[in-house]
Every structure is written in structure tokens, then in C-alpha cells.
Design an enzyme around this catalytic site. Structure first.
Site, PDB file in Angstrom:
ATOM      1  N   GLN A   9      -5.062  -1.242   9.612  1.00 53.90           N
ATOM      2  CA  GLN A   9      -4.855  -2.597   9.122  1.00 53.90           C
ATOM      3  C   GLN A   9      -5.498  -3.584  10.053  1.00 53.90           C
ATOM      4  O   GLN A   9      -5.380  -3.782  11.187  1.00 53.90           O
ATOM      5  CB  GLN A   9      -3.332  -2.995   8.576  1.00 53.90           C
ATOM      6  CG  GLN A   9      -3.099  -4.308   8.281  1.00 53.90           C
ATOM      7  CD  GLN A   9      -3.423  -4.378   6.972  1.00 53.90           C
ATOM      8  OE1 GLN A   9      -3.606  -3.409   5.690  1.00 53.90           O
ATOM      9  NE2 GLN A   9      -4.189  -5.433   6.211  1.00 53.90           N
TER      10      GLN A   9
ATOM     11  N   ASP B  15     -11.279   3.110   4.112  1.00 53.08           N
ATOM     12  CA  ASP B  15     -11.590   1.766   4.129  1.00 53.08           C
ATOM     13  C   ASP B  15     -13.118   1.493   3.986  1.00 53.08           C
ATOM     14  O   ASP B  15     -13.675   0.650   3.667  1.00 53.08           O
ATOM     15  CB  ASP B  15     -10.990   0.965   5.122  1.00 53.08           C
ATOM     16  CG  ASP B  15     -10.127  -0.106   5.010  1.00 53.08           C
ATOM     17  OD1 ASP B  15     -10.009  -0.446   3.654  1.00 53.08           O
ATOM     18  OD2 ASP B  15      -9.516  -0.647   5.809  1.00 53.08           O
TER      19      ASP B  15
ATOM     20  N   LYS C  49       0.764  -1.298  -0.031  1.00 51.13           N
ATOM     21  CA  LYS C  49      -0.128   0.044  -0.095  1.00 51.13           C
ATOM     22  C   LYS C  49       0.925   1.338   0.138  1.00 51.13           C
ATOM     23  O   LYS C  49       0.590   1.970  -0.856  1.00 51.13           O
ATOM     24  CB  LYS C  49      -1.006   0.160   1.203  1.00 51.13           C
ATOM     25  CG  LYS C  49      -2.145  -0.854   1.088  1.00 51.13           C
ATOM     26  CD  LYS C  49      -2.867  -1.381   2.372  1.00 51.13           C
ATOM     27  CE  LYS C  49      -3.923  -2.357   2.160  1.00 51.13           C
ATOM     28  NZ  LYS C  49      -4.735  -2.619   3.599  1.00 51.13           N
TER      29      LYS C  49
END
Ligand code: NDP
Length: 297
Positions: free
Chosen positions: A98, A121, A54
Site C-alpha cells: 500500500q 498493482d 481490499k
């Protein structure tokens, strides 16, 4: 008949190029450089790989990447303090924590502490609610990637019968909302669904997000249907070693379907591309700048 292959690798490159163009324009016209903060708690090897990838792609798109790696024993209050700091930081437009988090940390609490407009997200309860009510929100990356591929392949999805197999908060449910938003007739199937074969067989679009290797065989698929395979499963090869497969049996499905995404090289690469797209979208919204077309739902 052999199905068209929807090439997620190639498509994700197009999305990333579009993001890079949008980032360059934002910098040139408004002096804003989008920034993505990724928070990793602990040393899960798979998570470390994702976070590195990422970060690399964020920088390649011309954005700032801020990585925060915390010890596995980090307390909830320390993690919340960091998120609060990132929420306040004007250089940070997107925040991603994460998952999974170590067991002593409350994932819902942590995710809901992210400022919704920075929640790239799309897991914050406000974004979930806004997506469900058809309002402008941050959209979860994996289903957003699936939607982009479907729109690119079909043009309009209006009136198509779509079956989503899987009802997770991360993939299945937001996927169903997005398809509904594009006026599909949507069925969500799950482990208690009766006669799954018959349910899947009537679909023009099948999205499989189950986590069971090659569970969907070709004789479940309506001729000409589009099959989006979200699953990532590692299986043993007969000759030794392992390989990645999806939730659909690729060979038998591609003999019947009109189009299918491969695994690897289908949905997977789109997920990070959509994370970058969401970061750009968040930076545009934070600065009241028009968002590039086609990078969100
Ligand atoms: P979850 O385990 O959270 O959800 C799986 C869903 O599948 C559940 O709703 C479950 O039903 C349903 N299910 C399980 N068994 C069956 C069955 N026999 N028949 C019908 N439905 C069944 O998984 P995720 O949604 O997080 O992920 C799904 C897959 O997608 C995984 O392989 C994951 O690795 C992959 N993935 C890929 C991503 C990418 O970037 N390509 C990103 C995210 C996930 P129930 O609710 O009833 O238990």
C-alpha cells in the site's frame, strides 16, 4: 442532451462476479485458491480503510487474503525480507504494498523487489516495460478499470482520438499505453500543456486524472465524447460538511458528452475490482491455466 452514465458500481459488480466465477473454476478444476497479500506500513487512516476494503472484497471473491500490518518505523531491510518471503510463498499469487510508504522507505526499491508476476498493482519496472512494448504484463488497476469501461461502452476503440489529462506513473502514463494498445490516437496532457481546452475539445475520449476538483468544464468537451473521470477530490459543501467530486464538472460535462462516469460511483469501484481480477490472472498464469477472457488488457 444528457450523457449516458457509465455506472462503475454496477460494472464493478459484474467484474467481481466474473472474478468469483473464475476463482471457483480454478479451485474446482485445479485445486488452486488464489491468494492476495497486502502489506501496509504505518497507520495512515485512508490506507487502513483501503486495505480493509481490499481484504473484505478479496475474501468475498473466494480468494485468500493475507494482511501484513507493519509498524511505521519498520526498516527497509525488514520490509524487503517480508516481500522476499511472499515472493517465495506458493499460496500468495498477488502482492500489493500500500502506497504511500513512510518517507524513510524507498518506494521504487520496494516495488521493484516484488516478483513481477505477483505485482498485481502493475508498478514493477518490468511490468511497466512490458506494457509499453505490448507484451503480456500485470496492468495497473485504475487504468485497467477505465479501459474495461471504455471497451464495454464503445466496443472497439480503434481510431478514436483520446486525450489523457495527467501523466502520473500510476494513472496517466499506463492509461495512455492501454489506449494506444487499443489503437486510439493518444495525446497526454499535463500541467505544462498549452491550450488545454483546444486539446481536450478534439477528443472522442477524455480521461481526466489530475487531482483538481471540477477542473474540466463542459465547454472543453466535444459533443458526444466519452468522459472518464478518475479524480477523487473532497470539497466543502456550502451548507457545511464535505462531498466528493471528480476532476470534471459533472453537470456541465454531462450536458455535452455522450457518456460520463460519475464521482463517486465511477472509476473508484473499478479499481478494487481490477485488483481482484489481476490476482486471479496472476494465479492462472502461475499455474499455466488459461485466463478468463475480459479481465485484463
Ligand atoms: P498525480 O498528482 O500523480 O498527477 C496529476 C497529474 O495531473 C500530473 O501529471 C500533473 O501534471 C497533471 N496536472 C496537474 N495540474 C494540471 C493542470 N492544471 N492542467 C493539466 N494537468 C495538470 O495524481 P494521480 O495520477 O495519482 O491521481 C490523479 C487523480 O486521480 C487524483 O484525484 C487521485 O485521487 C485520483 N485517483 C483515483 C483513483 C481511483 O481509484 N479512482 C486511483 C488513483 C488516483 P505535471 O506532471 O505536469 O505536474
Amino acid at each position: 442532451m444528457s450523457a449516458d452514465v457509465i455506472d462503475g458500481k454496477e460494472f464493478s459488480l459484474r467484474v467481481r462476479n466474473k472474478v468469483a466465477e473464475g476463482v471457483a473454476k480454478l479451485k474446482k478444476d485445479y485445486g488452486v485458491k488464489p491468494g492476495l497479500a497486502v502489506v501496509l506500513v504505518g497507520e495512515d487512516p485512508a490506507s487502513q480503510v483501503y486495505v480493509r476494503s481490499k481484504g473484505k472484497q478479496t475474501v468475498e471473491a473466494g480468494m485468500n487474503s493475507y494482511e501484513h500490518t507493519l509498524d511505521a518505523t519498520t526498516s527497509e531491510s525488514d520490509l524487503l525480507k517480508l516481500i522476499s518471503k511472499l515472493n517465495e510463498d506458493p499460496d500468495v499469487h498477488g502482492i500489493l504494498v500500500q502506497l504511500p510508504l513512510p518517507g524513510h522507505l524507498n518506494e521504487d526499491l520496494v516495488i521493484n523487489s516484488i516478483a513481477p508476476q505477483k505485482d498485481v498493482d502493475g508498478f514493477h519496472i518490468s511490468n511497466v516495460g512490458m506494457l509499453g512494448t505490448g507484451q503480456k504484463s500485470m496492468v495497473p488497476c485504475t487504468p485497467l478499470g477505465c479501459l474495461m469501461m471504455l471497451r464495454d461502452y464503445h466496443g472497439s476503440l480503434s481510431g478514436l482520438d483520446a486525450v489523457v489529462i495527467g501523466r502520473s506513473n500510476i494513472v496517466g502514463k499506463p492509461m495512455a499505453q492501454l489506449l494506444l494498445g487499443d489503437s486510439c490516437t493518444v495525446t497526454i496532457a499535463h500541467s505544462r500543456t498549452k491550450d488545454l481546452k483546444d486539446v481536450v475539445k478534439r477528443a472522442d475520449i477524455v480521461v481526466a486524472a489530475v487531482g483538481r476538483a471540477e477542473m474540466v468544464p463542459g465547454d472543453w468537451i466535444k459533443e458526444g465524447a466519452t468522459v472518464i473521470d478518475v479524480g477523487i477530490n473532497r470539497i466543502d459543501k456550502p451548507e457545511g460538511g464535505t462531498r466528493l467530486v471528480g476532476d470534471v464538472d459533472y453537470d456541465s460535462c454531462s450536458a455535452v458528452a455522450g457518456a460520463v462516469t460519475p464521482v463517486p460511483g465511477g472509476v473508484g469501484p473499478m479499481t478494487i475490482a481490477c485488483l481482484l481480477a489481476n490476482t486471479l490472472t496472476a494465479a492462472c498464469r502461475a499455474n499455466n491455466v488459461e485466463e478468463p477472457v475480459g479481465l485484463t488488457a
